[in-house]
Enzyme design. Sequence first.
Site, PDB file in Angstrom:
ATOM      1  N   THR A  53      54.980  90.991  67.643  1.00 30.44           N
ATOM      2  CA  THR A  53      56.043  92.005  67.585  1.00 30.44           C
ATOM      3  C   THR A  53      56.711  92.152  68.953  1.00 30.44           C
ATOM      4  O   THR A  53      57.943  92.181  69.053  1.00 30.44           O
ATOM      5  CB  THR A  53      55.470  93.346  67.091  1.00 30.44           C
ATOM      6  OG1 THR A  53      54.926  93.134  65.787  1.00 30.44           O
ATOM      7  CG2 THR A  53      56.527  94.424  67.029  1.00 30.44           C
ATOM      8  N   HIS A  65      45.620  87.035  66.223  1.00 27.26           N
ATOM      9  CA  HIS A  65      44.736  87.485  65.137  1.00 27.26           C
ATOM     10  C   HIS A  65      45.040  86.821  63.797  1.00 27.26           C
ATOM     11  O   HIS A  65      44.289  87.005  62.831  1.00 27.26           O
ATOM     12  CB  HIS A  65      44.756  89.020  65.011  1.00 27.26           C
ATOM     13  CG  HIS A  65      46.013  89.609  64.446  1.00 27.26           C
ATOM     14  ND1 HIS A  65      46.092  90.081  63.165  1.00 27.26           N
ATOM     15  CD2 HIS A  65      47.223  89.812  65.004  1.00 27.26           C
ATOM     16  CE1 HIS A  65      47.311  90.561  62.959  1.00 27.26           C
ATOM     17  NE2 HIS A  65      48.012  90.407  64.057  1.00 27.26           N
ATOM     18  N   CYS A 109      54.795 100.644  51.553  1.00 28.53           N
ATOM     19  CA  CYS A 109      55.167 102.040  51.703  1.00 28.53           C
ATOM     20  C   CYS A 109      56.106 102.165  52.903  1.00 28.53           C
ATOM     21  O   CYS A 109      55.713 101.910  54.030  1.00 28.53           O
ATOM     22  CB  CYS A 109      53.914 102.874  51.897  1.00 28.53           C
ATOM     23  SG  CYS A 109      54.240 104.589  51.631  1.00 28.53           S
TER      24      CYS A 109
HETATM   25  N1  PLP Z   1      55.734  87.760  62.178  1.00 27.00           N
HETATM   26  C1  PLP Z   1      55.049  87.377  61.087  1.00 27.00           C
HETATM   27  C2  PLP Z   1      55.562  86.259  60.250  1.00 27.00           C
HETATM   28  C3  PLP Z   1      53.866  88.037  60.739  1.00 27.00           C
HETATM   29  O1  PLP Z   1      53.183  87.651  59.655  1.00 27.00           O
HETATM   30  C4  PLP Z   1      53.408  89.082  61.578  1.00 27.00           C
HETATM   31  C5  PLP Z   1      52.184  89.838  61.207  1.00 27.00           C
HETATM   32  O2  PLP Z   1      52.213  90.693  60.357  1.00 27.00           O
HETATM   33  C6  PLP Z   1      54.149  89.427  62.714  1.00 27.00           C
HETATM   34  C7  PLP Z   1      55.314  88.741  62.966  1.00 27.00           C
HETATM   35  C8  PLP Z   1      53.738  90.532  63.624  1.00 27.00           C
HETATM   36  O3  PLP Z   1      52.529  90.233  64.287  1.00 27.00           O
HETATM   37  P1  PLP Z   1      51.773  91.355  65.128  1.00 27.00           P
HETATM   38  O4  PLP Z   1      51.543  92.509  64.185  1.00 27.00           O
HETATM   39  O5  PLP Z   1      50.501  90.707  65.528  1.00 27.00           O
HETATM   40  O6  PLP Z   1      52.634  91.745  66.252  1.00 27.00           O
END
Ligand code: PLP
Length: 382
Positions: free
Chosen positions: A70, A196, A328
């Site tokens: 993110t 993760h 949600c």
């Molecule tokens: N982009 C994609 C395609 C994702 O699957 C995720 C995870 O939900 C993210 C971005 C965001 O990752 P993070 O929550 O580790 O910042």
Amino acid sequence: MIYLDHAATTPLHPRVLEAMAPYLKDAYGNPSSVHTPGRRIRFAVDESRERVAAALGAEPGEIIFTSGATESINTGIRSALVASEGVLVTSGLEHKAVLRVAEYLETKRRAVRYVTPTSDGDITLEAVEDAAGAGAGAVALMWVNNETGRATPVRAVSGFCRSRKIPFYCDAVQAVLLMDVNLAEAGPDMLSLSAHKLYGPKGVGLLYVRGGTDFTPLIRGGAQERNRRGGTENVPGIIGFAEALALAVEERDSRREHVAALHVRARNALRQALDGPVVFHSPDPERQTGSPHILSVGFPPVRRAIDGEMLLLNLDVEGIYLSGGSACTSGAVEPSHVLRAMGVERETAEATLRISFGTQNTEEEVDRAVEAIAAVVRRLRN
Ligand code: PLP
């Protein structure tokens, strides 16, 4: 329990935990400190950067460690647009981290253009070229979709962007585990990963910035990450991330084979077990147009629509853990923006399950999960 939600997060691999352990205990120095314990940690962080760069076919100086995808997405897209006046080209299928940045930019009078997907939900090179048109300032597209596993033709889009000198930012979070994302040759100018999702720790990720790409930091502070991201490094996280990524490259082929076999098994079993209609929003692994760890399956209404929340809750009671096709948002349950952007009917989108497989899942687990899904769907349809 049967955990089938690996696109949400993965368990920590024992080898990753082992690599991290010293940095959670005695090796606690700050890598910016000039004393011996600090320098030792600096060395370990540098070594991790080299390992990560090698796994991606990148240079160590092209890697910026962050708190996760993110942050990398926010940094990458905004950096690309600082350097240009142009339009942001993206798609309605992106992760919320991209879409929220796009919406924010629109409030600041930056134009955003959305690529139109095919009726199957694919982003094609031609559609990207159309959307880019004249005046594109940056292109931001994901490599593999986190709800469907569908892949964007990233190499072709990279070539197009390079020929037009448009910076190309790519969210590769769901791609790196099972696909070759080597960046040595043609590839995006910027790319993000999150540890993760690949059997590494939470709260650590990276932003790759190809050498020569204009870069403006989002998080300013200390001189860490060569002045590109202020803040004391998440040292155990970085060590674990490097181990997890090395493992992902080492085991990529065997993991892909294992997970693809489970995907095909689940797909066939679901088709057989359900008497009513079933639709798959993910590509068949045999077509090799996506990452096989995700199987998105929808149950269109028969006499009445299936309540997506009830579907998940009933499966939860059975000890089967997966994600649904709705989320949600601001207190209301909304069908997935990805499925809606692909043109999936609202009621089918709500009655969708995202099954995402991992290295530990077995055929027996898949069979039990399919049996339970079929029973719950039958019950909710009647
Ligand atoms: N982009 C994609 C395609 C994702 O699957 C995720 C995870 O939900 C993210 C971005 C965001 O990752 P993070 O929550 O580790 O910042």
